[in-house]
Motif scaffolding. Structure first.
Motif, mmCIF file in Angstrom:
data_model
loop_
_atom_site.group_PDB
_atom_site.id
_atom_site.type_symbol
_atom_site.label_atom_id
_atom_site.label_comp_id
_atom_site.label_asym_id
_atom_site.label_seq_id
_atom_site.Cartn_x
_atom_site.Cartn_y
_atom_site.Cartn_z
ATOM 1 N N GLU A 67 0.831 -1.213 0.000
ATOM 2 C CA GLU A 67 0.000 0.000 0.000
ATOM 3 C C GLU A 67 0.865 1.262 0.000
ATOM 4 O OE1 GLU A 67 -3.993 1.753 2.152
ATOM 5 O OE2 GLU A 67 -2.649 0.483 3.335
ATOM 6 N N LYS A 68 1.965 1.239 0.758
ATOM 7 C CA LYS A 68 2.851 2.410 0.812
ATOM 8 C C LYS A 68 3.409 2.723 -0.569
ATOM 9 C CE LYS A 68 7.124 2.095 2.250
ATOM 10 N NZ LYS A 68 8.345 1.917 3.087
ATOM 11 N N GLU A 69 3.844 1.700 -1.284
ATOM 12 C CA GLU A 69 4.406 1.890 -2.624
ATOM 13 C C GLU A 69 3.327 2.363 -3.601
ATOM 14 O OE1 GLU A 69 7.121 -0.525 -0.311
ATOM 15 O OE2 GLU A 69 4.976 -0.731 -0.692
ATOM 16 N N PHE A 70 2.150 1.785 -3.493
ATOM 17 C CA PHE A 70 1.049 2.159 -4.389
ATOM 18 C C PHE A 70 0.649 3.609 -4.180
ATOM 19 C CE2 PHE A 70 -3.635 1.294 -5.629
ATOM 20 C CZ PHE A 70 -3.374 1.622 -6.949
ATOM 21 N N LYS A 71 0.434 4.001 -2.936
ATOM 22 C CA LYS A 71 0.049 5.386 -2.637
ATOM 23 C C LYS A 71 1.180 6.352 -2.992
ATOM 24 C CE LYS A 71 -3.429 4.680 0.976
ATOM 25 N NZ LYS A 71 -3.814 4.938 2.386
ATOM 26 N N GLY A 72 2.424 5.890 -2.838
ATOM 27 C CA GLY A 72 3.570 6.741 -3.156
ATOM 28 C C GLY A 72 3.638 7.088 -4.637
ATOM 29 N N VAL A 73 3.408 6.106 -5.492
ATOM 30 C CA VAL A 73 3.398 6.361 -6.939
ATOM 31 C C VAL A 73 2.242 7.303 -7.284
ATOM 32 C CG1 VAL A 73 3.262 5.356 -9.237
ATOM 33 C CG2 VAL A 73 4.350 4.091 -7.421
ATOM 34 N N LEU A 74 1.078 7.060 -6.719
ATOM 35 C CA LEU A 74 -0.086 7.899 -7.022
ATOM 36 C C LEU A 74 0.172 9.348 -6.636
ATOM 37 C CD1 LEU A 74 -3.151 5.695 -5.973
ATOM 38 C CD2 LEU A 74 -1.779 5.625 -8.035
ATOM 39 N N ALA A 75 0.806 9.556 -5.478
ATOM 40 C CA ALA A 75 1.086 10.919 -5.018
ATOM 41 C C ALA A 75 2.064 11.627 -5.956
ATOM 42 C CB ALA A 75 1.647 10.880 -3.599
ATOM 43 N N SER A 76 3.080 10.914 -6.409
ATOM 44 C CA SER A 76 4.055 11.512 -7.327
ATOM 45 C C SER A 76 3.416 11.843 -8.669
ATOM 46 C CB SER A 76 5.239 10.567 -7.536
ATOM 47 O OG SER A 76 6.022 10.473 -6.372
ATOM 48 N N LEU A 77 2.616 10.926 -9.193
ATOM 49 C CA LEU A 77 1.968 11.167 -10.490
ATOM 50 C C LEU A 77 0.955 12.298 -10.408
ATOM 51 C CD1 LEU A 77 1.487 7.521 -11.812
ATOM 52 C CD2 LEU A 77 3.151 9.234 -12.574
ATOM 53 N N ASP A 78 0.339 12.457 -9.257
ATOM 54 C CA ASP A 78 -0.606 13.572 -9.085
ATOM 55 C C ASP A 78 0.120 14.911 -9.220
ATOM 56 O OD1 ASP A 78 -3.352 14.488 -8.355
ATOM 57 O OD2 ASP A 78 -2.294 15.333 -6.635
ATOM 58 N N LYS A 79 1.361 14.955 -8.772
ATOM 59 C CA LYS A 79 2.151 16.195 -8.875
ATOM 60 C C LYS A 79 2.664 16.426 -10.297
ATOM 61 C CE LYS A 79 3.836 15.549 -4.136
ATOM 62 N NZ LYS A 79 5.028 15.184 -3.324
ATOM 63 N N LEU A 80 2.748 15.370 -11.080
ATOM 64 C CA LEU A 80 3.362 15.458 -12.408
ATOM 65 C C LEU A 80 2.349 15.564 -13.549
ATOM 66 C CD1 LEU A 80 6.182 12.759 -12.009
ATOM 67 C CD2 LEU A 80 6.414 15.249 -11.846
ATOM 68 N N LYS A 81 1.064 15.592 -13.239
ATOM 69 C CA LYS A 81 0.062 15.643 -14.311
ATOM 70 C C LYS A 81 0.033 17.021 -14.958
ATOM 71 C CE LYS A 81 -3.716 16.485 -11.033
ATOM 72 N NZ LYS A 81 -4.907 15.881 -10.385
ATOM 73 N N THR A 82 -0.452 17.067 -16.186
ATOM 74 C CA THR A 82 -0.556 18.318 -16.937
ATOM 75 C C THR A 82 -1.756 19.120 -16.436
ATOM 76 O OG1 THR A 82 -2.021 17.371 -18.613
ATOM 77 C CG2 THR A 82 0.354 17.119 -18.957
ATOM 78 N N PRO A 83 -1.893 20.387 -16.857
ATOM 79 C CA PRO A 83 -3.077 21.166 -16.468
ATOM 80 C C PRO A 83 -4.392 20.497 -16.867
ATOM 81 C CG PRO A 83 -1.396 22.626 -17.351
ATOM 82 C CD PRO A 83 -0.900 21.230 -17.557
ATOM 83 N N GLU A 84 -4.361 19.627 -17.880
ATOM 84 C CA GLU A 84 -5.560 18.892 -18.294
ATOM 85 C C GLU A 84 -5.881 17.737 -17.346
ATOM 86 O OE1 GLU A 84 -5.509 18.709 -23.079
ATOM 87 O OE2 GLU A 84 -3.686 17.963 -22.132
ATOM 88 N N GLY A 85 -4.925 17.429 -16.455
ATOM 89 C CA GLY A 85 -5.104 16.288 -15.572
ATOM 90 C C GLY A 85 -4.679 14.979 -16.212
ATOM 91 N N LEU A 86 -3.774 15.063 -17.202
ATOM 92 C CA LEU A 86 -3.309 13.892 -17.941
ATOM 93 C C LEU A 86 -1.784 13.814 -17.829
ATOM 94 C CD1 LEU A 86 -5.589 14.446 -21.072
ATOM 95 C CD2 LEU A 86 -6.068 13.009 -19.077
ATOM 96 N N TRP A 87 -1.164 12.909 -18.612
ATOM 97 C CA TRP A 87 0.283 12.710 -18.488
ATOM 98 C C TRP A 87 0.958 12.595 -19.847
ATOM 99 C CZ3 TRP A 87 -3.373 10.864 -15.233
ATOM 100 C CH2 TRP A 87 -3.223 11.186 -13.880
ATOM 101 N N GLN A 88 2.237 12.939 -19.846
ATOM 102 C CA GLN A 88 3.045 12.939 -21.062
ATOM 103 C C GLN A 88 3.824 11.636 -21.200
ATOM 104 O OE1 GLN A 88 4.757 16.101 -18.999
ATOM 105 N NE2 GLN A 88 4.315 17.670 -20.542
#
Length: 386
Positions: free
Chosen positions: A281-302
């Motif tokens: 769970e720690k690893e899963f939530k950790g990835v989600l938190a990082s990706l949330d910071k890295l999303k584009t203004p559209e809420g998507l990813w590059q």
């Protein structure tokens, strides 16, 4: 005169070849991509998921591969690489590979969840013909990339109770076990010096789904041991993001730490295991938190989240699909489709998937349609409420 004519003909042929390989093959994918961008869907309707599914089914009825597998290299380099075994992906390689496998799986799950028995039966016929249950020479199991075909086979077994799907899954399972190296790690390709995070997204969902059919053997233990290895050696301890690969002998991380599809492969595996066991769970939530910071203004990813670059459908759909396994993340179909609307073709195709990756630090610059992203989007939609 014969010599002159021969030289002129040779010159003409060489000029045509140079023009084709150095100009047409280079510029046409970019022109095609631009044209497709202009033909996007205008409104998200209640029928939009079915349009996306119908497009996926239509793709599977052809023997044409959508994924960009090779970038144009120019005439001279193409000539020099003709004898290389890595030069060009064969038609068999392109068709019997993970993009089409995940499209089959996405459609099977979508039709089951939406209770569309008619379309599921239609998909079943296409899958049976593709795998070659009537002709045993059609499908040769020779790559880890083929394991996701077992996900569709098991879904069809659950729905139709035909033993052929279970036997096919057994053959895929045997191939996985034979791919375990002396260090206990499942190899992506035999003899490689590195182990790729891609591998996890190929075999983990299949083994988890197949686990309930394997008597006297807990496959979840094998899955956990693989995840333990990758997490211990290949994950950045602060961001929880994975490197592209781990050097087998030295256990050193190699490749990009923010390659989108690579993160997606890891997340697909991690989220499936997390849903099944509640572990990591720690690893899963950790990835989600990082990706949330890295999303584009559209809420998507590059293609490389957090870096300058184009939207990548393969990364974005894999992320969103994995997020749907987390109980605290709430999404619905309309919300997701409206975010993706600029990248949804009017025919139901999802656009802008980065091409095949050639190795750590060697990534494609081509973008286009892909069976993988189409399948991931359908898996995501099958998880969400209206």
């Amino acid at each position: 005169m014969e010599v002159i004519y021969s030289v002129l003909i040779l010159s003409l042929v060489l000029n045509i070849l140079f023009f084709y390989f150095d100009t047409v093959k280079f510029i046409w994918p970019k022109i095609k991509n631009r044209l497709e961008e202009r033909k996007t869907i205008t409104n998200i309707a209640e029928s939009t998921p079915e349009v996306i599914a119908d497009r996926g089914l239509k793709i599977l009825k052809t023997n044409k591969s959508l994924m960009n597998w090779n970038e144009p290299k120019g005439f001279t380099q193409e000539l020099l690489l003709l004898k290389s075994k890595h030069y060009s992906k064969s038609k068999e390689y392109r068709l019997y590979n993970y993009p089409r496998a995940y499209l089959y799986y996405g459609l099977s799950e979508f039709f089951v969840k939406t209770r569309n028995k008619e379309k599921l039966v239609e998909l079943k016929k296409v899958f049976d013909n593709f795998i070659g249950f009537k002709n045993q020479n059609t499908f040769k199991i020779n790559r880890i990339d083929q394991l996701p075909f077992g996900l569709t086979a098991l879904t069809l077994y659950e729905e139709f109770k035909e033993d052929k799907y279970l036997y096919f899954s057994e053959e895929l399972y045997d191939y996985v076990i034979k791919s375990v190296g002396e260090d206990g790690i499942i190899s992506y390709r035999e003899g490689q010096e590195v182990v790729f995070f891609d591998t996890l997204g190929m075999f983990v969902p299949f083994l988890i789904k197949y686990n309930k059919y394997r008597e006297n053997e807990n496959l979840l233990e094998l899955v956990k041991s693989q995840l333990d290895y990758y997490i211990h050696h290949g994950i950045d301890k602060e961001s929880f993001l994975p490197a592209h690969a781990v050097h087998r002998a030295s256990k050193v991380k190699v490749g990009s730490i923010n390659w989108g599809r690579g993160i997606g492969w890891y997340l697909i595996a991690l989220s499936n295991y997390y849903q099944q066991t509640g572990e990591f769970e720690k690893e899963f939530k950790g990835v989600l938190a990082s990706l949330d910071k890295l999303k584009t203004p559209e809420g998507l990813w590059q293609q490389f989240p957090g870096s300058y670059g184009k939207f990548d459908a393969s990364a974005t759909t894999a992320f969103l699909y994995s997020f749907s396994f987390h109980k605290d993340i709430k999404m619905n179909r309309n919300e997701v489709l409206n975010k993706l609307k600029p990248y949804l073709g009017s025919d139901g195709s999802i656009l802008e998937t980065s091409g095949d990756t050639y190795g750590p630090n060697h990534y494609s610059s081509l973008f286009g349609k892909s069976e993988f992203s189409q399948g991931m989007l359908l898996l995501l939609l099958s998880q969400l409420n209206k």
